[in-house]
Structures are given as structure tokens and as C-alpha cells.
Design an enzyme around this catalytic site. Structure first.
Site, PDB file in Angstrom:
ATOM      1  N   LYS A 213       5.971   0.353  -6.407  1.00 21.49           N
ATOM      2  CA  LYS A 213       6.447   1.011  -5.187  1.00 21.49           C
ATOM      3  C   LYS A 213       7.737   1.789  -5.415  1.00 21.49           C
ATOM      4  CE  LYS A 213       4.023  -1.538  -1.641  1.00 21.49           C
ATOM      5  NZ  LYS A 213       4.039  -2.573  -0.606  1.00 21.49           N
ATOM      6  N   ARG A 248       0.342  -9.075  -4.946  1.00 14.46           N
ATOM      7  CA  ARG A 248      -0.572  -7.930  -4.830  1.00 14.46           C
ATOM      8  C   ARG A 248      -0.156  -6.908  -5.878  1.00 14.46           C
ATOM      9  NH1 ARG A 248      -0.949  -3.090  -2.275  1.00 14.46           N
ATOM     10  NH2 ARG A 248      -2.965  -2.549  -1.353  1.00 14.46           N
TER      11      ARG A 248
HETATM   12  C1  7PJ Z   1       0.812  -3.666   0.860  1.00 20.37           C
HETATM   13  C2  7PJ Z   1      -0.434  -3.828   1.432  1.00 20.37           C
HETATM   14  C3  7PJ Z   1       1.718  -4.769   0.858  1.00 20.37           C
HETATM   15  C4  7PJ Z   1      -0.004  -6.027   1.971  1.00 20.37           C
HETATM   16  C5  7PJ Z   1      -0.227  -1.800   0.709  1.00 20.37           C
HETATM   17  C6  7PJ Z   1       0.814   0.136  -1.888  1.00 20.37           C
HETATM   18  C7  7PJ Z   1       0.757   0.534  -0.464  1.00 20.37           C
HETATM   19  N1  7PJ Z   1      -0.857  -4.993   1.977  1.00 20.37           N
HETATM   20  N2  7PJ Z   1      -1.086  -2.637   1.323  1.00 20.37           N
HETATM   21  N3  7PJ Z   1       1.249  -5.923   1.427  1.00 20.37           N
HETATM   22  N4  7PJ Z   1       0.926  -2.408   0.392  1.00 20.37           N
HETATM   23  N5  7PJ Z   1      -0.375  -7.189   2.512  1.00 20.37           N
HETATM   24  O1  7PJ Z   1      -0.117  -0.406  -2.468  1.00 20.37           O
HETATM   25  O2  7PJ Z   1       1.859   0.433  -2.492  1.00 20.37           O
HETATM   26  O3  7PJ Z   1       2.862  -4.735   0.408  1.00 20.37           O
HETATM   27  S1  7PJ Z   1      -0.621  -0.152   0.394  1.00 20.37           S
END
Ligand code: 7PJ
Length: 266
Positions: A213, A248
Site C-alpha cells: 500500500k 491480507r
Molecule cells: C483491504 C481490503 C484491507 C480488507 C483492500 C488493496 C486495496 N479488505 N481490500 N482490508 N484492502 N479487509 O488491496 O490495497 O486492508 S483493496
């Protein structure tokens, strides 16, 4: 599912033409399915499938388009794996159809605040990740503002937890996430990261998503997302040390290796 101390690696599978790090790469179902296979082989226990890009400035996508992107991929993964498949969506119809197609978890960056989302998620009886976001993707990075970012995000999540419990969602199915980069400045993200342990103390498994990010780009002064892998793994380790349960990530194998090192020292 997430109550024990095992740390889960959630591999990111964006089936979108415009995601910031892997935009377009996995829009073709075959590519998406191969990427899922690879992440599972590398040790991911969850595959998070998203058909809506939530990067800053991203356009909204119709329900029909989102379904067309994600459903075939979910069905295909189910033919060869019994892994946890998480559907990254805010739309109740997508939640319903994804679960019917074989998904087993909901990841909602809007924390079930869309109309009917709470009711549908409660009916589906699967784990749900409630994420904090200030504003909407299109404009969220314009002027994020908090009185006390950690307190404000904690209060929001506690309120959503209460609403979920009230709607009949089981306590054991709730996961929380401070939502790194979603309506937050660099300082906000850093304060939240240092407070992961406080989110853990709320009594629910905490999901952390910082992989590649902007905040990592800012730490490194690195515009190129493909050069943010190493720092992403370091931050994943630091999140686990504060008690995070789910990471994630884009790069599964190095994160799995890092976790192996951590467990060898326990
Ligand atoms: C996140 C997400 C996060 C959860 C994205 C990216 C943007 N879902 N979906 N937490 N980020 N739960 O992948 O950088 O931080 S999309």
C-alpha cells in the site's frame, strides 16, 4: 474458524481491470485461477476474491459486472480446493451469490453498511470481516480527518460489532480490520498500525492489510508497487507480533516463511 492462535494468510485475488498493484492481470479467469492455485500451494489458507476495485479514486462497478467477474472464479477454485474463499464485496446480492457458488467468508470494506447487507450476511451465517473506511474510495484520500484516529476507528468498529450482534450475526463469525489506507493520511496509518494490539484487545480476530500500500511506498519513498514486497513482509511480521490473526497479502510465500520463523521462536 479464527478463534485459535493460528495466523491465516489471505492471498489477494483481484479480478478487476484497475487494481493498483495487479490491475488487469487476473481479469482473465484462467489467470485468476492459476494465481489462486499458486497462492494455495505457497501456503495461503484464504483466497480473497474481489471484483470491485477500492483503490483511491476507483470507479464504482455494477452488480452485474461484479458477479460476472467473481462467480466463475469462485466456482473454479471450488473444484480443486476446500480453502476458505472470501468474497470482497459490499453488495448483498454479490455476497449471496458468491456464497451459493462456494465462497465461505465475506470481506466488506464498508462493514455491512449498504442497504440489506447486514440482514443478508446474518442469514448467510459465514465469517464476516468488518473494515473501517472514512468516506468512499472515489474521494476518501482527499481530506481524511479524525479527532483521535485510534479511538474513532475503535468506536466505529465497536458500533458495527454491536449492530451485527443485534442482527443475529454470531460473535464467533466477526473479524475486525482498521482499514489501512481507507480515508487515512500517512500519520493516521502509522498511529493505527502501532495500535494493532488495541484492536486485538477488543476480543475479535484482527485482519491487517498493508501489502504494497501507499503507506509502504511513503516509508520507502518508492513509487513502484512491485518494489514494496520486502517492506510488506516486514510489516506483516510486526502485525503478527501485535496479535493480528489474518494477513491480507499479495506475496504469500515470503509471508508464510516469515511466519515459520516467528513460530519457531515461540
Ligand atoms: C483491504 C481490503 C484491507 C480488507 C483492500 C488493496 C486495496 N479488505 N481490500 N482490508 N484492502 N479487509 O488491496 O490495497 O486492508 S483493496
Amino acid at each position: 474458524m479464527f478463534a485459535n492462535s493460528k495466523t491465516h494468510i489471505m492471498g489477494i485475488l483481484n479480478v478487476t481491470p484497475d487494481s493498483f498493484s495487479d490491475g488487469g492481470q487476473f481479469i482473465e479467469p484462467t489467470n485468476a485461477i492459476n494465481q489462486a492455485k499458486k497462492m494455495l500451494e505457497d501456503g495461503a489458507s484464504i483466497i480473497d476474491i474481489g471484483g470491485e476495485s477500492t483503490r483511491p479514486g476507483a470507479k464504482e462497478v455494477t452488480e452485474k459486472e461484479e458477479l460476472t467477474r467473481v462467480i466463475p472464479v469462485i466456482k473454479a477454485i471450488r473444484t480443486f480446493s476446500d480453502c476458505i474463499i472470501s468474497i470482497d464485496t459490499s453488495k448483498p446480492t454479490v455476497m449471496e451469490q458468491a456464497i451459493a457458488a462456494g465462497a465461505t467468508m465475506i470481506n466488506d470494506v464498508r462493514a455491512l453498511q449498504e442497504e440489506n447487507a447486514l440482514r443478508v450476511a446474518s442469514k448467510l451465517q459465514v465469517p464476516v470481516c468488518l473494515m473501517h473506511m472514512q468516506g468512499q474510495p472515489r474521494s476518501m484520500q482527499k481530506e481524511p480527518h479524525y479527532t483521535d484516529v485510534v479511538l474513532d476507528v475503535k468506536q466505529f468498529l465497536q458500533q458495527r460489532i454491536n449492530d451485527c450482534l443485534q442482527a443475529g450475526i454470531k460473535k464467533s463469525n466477526i473479524i475486525i480490520d482498521p482499514g489501512f489506507g481507507f480515508g487515512k493520511t500517512f500519520e493516521h496509518n502509522i498511529l493505527l498500525f502501532k495500535a494493532i494490539n488495541q484492536f486485538v484487545e477488543m476480543g475479535y480476530p484482527v485482519l491487517v492489510g498493508v501489502s504494497k500500500k501507499t503507506m509502504i511506498g511513503q516509508i520507502l519513498n518508492e513509487e513502484n508497487v512491485d518494489k514494496r514486497n520486502n517492506a510488506s513482509v516486514v510489516m506483516a511480521v510486526l502485525a503478527v507480533q501485535q496479535g493480528a490473526s489474518i494477513l491480507r497479502v499479495h506475496d504469500v510465500k515470503p509471508t508464510v516463511d516469515a511466519l515459520a520463523v516467528i513460530s519457531s521462536l515461540e
